[in-house]
Write an enzyme that holds these catalytic residues in place. Structure first.
Site, PDB file in Angstrom:
ATOM      1  N   ASP A 131       4.695   8.574   1.049  1.00 27.98           N
ATOM      2  CA  ASP A 131       3.796   8.289  -0.053  1.00 27.98           C
ATOM      3  C   ASP A 131       2.421   8.103   0.578  1.00 27.98           C
ATOM      4  O   ASP A 131       2.187   7.144   1.312  1.00 27.98           O
ATOM      5  CB  ASP A 131       4.237   7.023  -0.793  1.00 27.98           C
ATOM      6  CG  ASP A 131       3.389   6.755  -2.033  1.00 27.98           C
ATOM      7  OD1 ASP A 131       2.323   7.378  -2.179  1.00 27.98           O
ATOM      8  OD2 ASP A 131       3.796   5.920  -2.859  1.00 27.98           O
TER       9      ASP A 131
ATOM     10  N   TRP B 200       5.404  -0.835  -3.283  1.00 30.40           N
ATOM     11  CA  TRP B 200       4.723  -0.668  -4.566  1.00 30.40           C
ATOM     12  C   TRP B 200       5.727  -0.887  -5.697  1.00 30.40           C
ATOM     13  O   TRP B 200       6.856  -0.420  -5.638  1.00 30.40           O
ATOM     14  CB  TRP B 200       4.134   0.740  -4.634  1.00 30.40           C
ATOM     15  CG  TRP B 200       3.443   1.094  -5.924  1.00 30.40           C
ATOM     16  CD1 TRP B 200       2.577   0.316  -6.627  1.00 30.40           C
ATOM     17  CD2 TRP B 200       3.569   2.331  -6.632  1.00 30.40           C
ATOM     18  NE1 TRP B 200       2.151   0.997  -7.743  1.00 30.40           N
ATOM     19  CE2 TRP B 200       2.738   2.228  -7.779  1.00 30.40           C
ATOM     20  CE3 TRP B 200       4.293   3.503  -6.420  1.00 30.40           C
ATOM     21  CZ2 TRP B 200       2.616   3.264  -8.699  1.00 30.40           C
ATOM     22  CZ3 TRP B 200       4.172   4.532  -7.332  1.00 30.40           C
ATOM     23  CH2 TRP B 200       3.336   4.414  -8.452  1.00 30.40           C
TER      24      TRP B 200
ATOM     25  N   LYS C 259      -7.554   7.576  -5.514  1.00 30.56           N
ATOM     26  CA  LYS C 259      -8.362   6.560  -4.856  1.00 30.56           C
ATOM     27  C   LYS C 259      -9.499   7.166  -4.041  1.00 30.56           C
ATOM     28  O   LYS C 259     -10.653   6.812  -4.218  1.00 30.56           O
ATOM     29  CB  LYS C 259      -7.481   5.696  -3.941  1.00 30.56           C
ATOM     30  CG  LYS C 259      -6.210   5.084  -4.538  1.00 30.56           C
ATOM     31  CD  LYS C 259      -6.380   4.431  -5.857  1.00 30.56           C
ATOM     32  CE  LYS C 259      -5.192   3.578  -6.272  1.00 30.56           C
ATOM     33  NZ  LYS C 259      -4.056   4.295  -6.792  1.00 30.56           N
TER      34      LYS C 259
END
Length: 397
Positions: free
Chosen positions: A212, A131, A247
């Protein structure tokens, strides 16, 4: 005059792309850069489970007083159950302690600040690619960045042997950043056997995993997506998890995440957690309540929890449908290059293999915005915009 010496910061590779998209006046433009789920109408809906929880909260909430530094306790307990399962040893033995934090980014930054200031850790190993904000978060906190290879461009797949080889170069006490599921940007995940190998390597070399975990439920399912984390937690004595509900609950602007520290015993967990809270106190003191209350209300009510699982399944299946349609539509547009690998990737993103020149042409000539690495947000695709996307890609290849 001190501000006259300040230079203009470069645009963020993802958020800056969104700014450019907003400024584009073309009617047929498509934004596939930022990782936000869109339904078939192109909207980012509020989940029904979230709306019901908010209605419930509106009738029962009695105070807007400050939370403690660790946030809503019921939320923190619910986070641990989702991550590890309610019966896992790290939970039953009180080896895991959780603090609410502002989104996944805030959770990662709290973890990084804690590690830099209160542990001997100096280096964090991050996948290449990863990311776009990872290096920024950890580098700004003061950690040295090392990379391990993850993606093999020739096969559009995982380069697991290279990953193992690179991590053999890590030193005791180094951190290893691991994507819990739906690896961003590649969408390529480890299988269970590979997770066990990584866990064994971390144990052997005394490495500390930092997860993560931003997409739980977008891969194979809520429980299925947690299996890699649980394998590692079964094997190594210490780890940290930074998770997010942006999300999977659609709570993007509520900025709701958590940082969980797992220690080898409950006493060490308490000590570490005290410094986590100290880190929080020095940055934002205490978190906002609303997002955490939504999540804890849903997960504490069996009816709402089942509704959430159903809605999450619907989102997951729509993304999978878009992957299949994307591959088929590229073929229909006359693209000879084989993009079948996209169907095997997980989560919101596809690592397309498009180069920077092709990405720039997509944006400038056709109004299709994707990240410079070639990452495409499949979650932003619809049956309506799919022809525009695929015809543009066919023309730049």
């Amino acid at each position: 005059m001190i501000f006259s010496q300040v230079e203009l910061a470069p645009a963020d590779p993802i958020l800056g792309l969104t700014d450019a998209f907003k400024a584009d006046l073309r009617d047929n433009k498509v934004n596939l850069g930022v990782g936000i789920y869109k339904d078939e109408s192109g909207q980012t809906p509020i989940l029904k489970s979230v709306k019901f929880a908010e209605e419930k909260l509106l009738g029962t909430e009695k105070s807007k007083s400050y939370l403690g530094m660790e946030g809503v306790q019921a939320y923190n307990s619910a986070v641990q159950s989702l991550l590890f399962g309610a019966e896992h040893d790290v939970v039953s033995q009180a080896r895991a302690l959780t603090a609410q934090a502002p989104g996944g980014t805030g959770s990662l930054r709290v973890a990084a600040e804690f590690l830099v200031r209160h542990t001997p850790a100096k280096t964090i190993w991050i996948s290449n690619p990863t990311w776009a904000n990872h290096n920024n978060i950890f580098g700004t906190a003061g950690l040295e960045i090392a990379e391990y290879r993850y993606y093999k461009a020739e096969t559009h797949g995982l380069d697991f042997e290279a990953m193992l080889t690179d991590l053999q170069g890590a030193k005791a006490g180094d951190l290893v950043l691991l994507h819990g599921c739906c690896h961003n940007p590649t969408g390529i995940d480890l299988n269970l056997e590979q997770w066990q190998q990584i866990a064994d390597l971390c144990l052997e070399k005394s490495l500390v995993p930092l997860f993560d975990f931003a997409y739980q439920g977008f891969g194979a399912g809520v429980e299925e997506d947690a299996q890699g984390l649980r394998i590692v937690a079964n094997t190594v004595p210490e780890l940290i998890v930074a998770n997010s509900f942006s999300k999977n609950f659609g709570l993007y602007n509520e900025r709701i995440g958590a940082v969980t520290v797992v220690a080898s015993n409950s006493g060490e967990a308490v000590n570490a957690f005290s410094q986590i809270k100290s880190t929080i106190r020095a940055s934002y003191s205490n978190p906002p309540a609303h997002g955490a209350l939504i999540v804890s209300t849903i997960l504490g009510d069996e009816t709402l929890k089942q509704l959430w699982h159903d809605e999450l399944k619907e989102m997951r299946e729509r993304i999978a449908e878009m992957r299949t349609l994307f591959v088929e539509s590229l073929k229909a547009a006359g693209v000879e290059h084989n993009f079948d690998f996209i169907s095997g990737q997980n989560g919101m993103f596809s690592f397309s293999g498009l180069n920077k020149e092709q990405v720039n042409r997509l944006r400038e000539e056709f109004g299709v915005y994707i990240v410079g690495s070639g990452r495409i947000s499949v979650a932003g695709m619809t049956k309506t915009n799919m022809p525009v996307i695929c015809e543009a890609i066919a023309k730049v290849l």
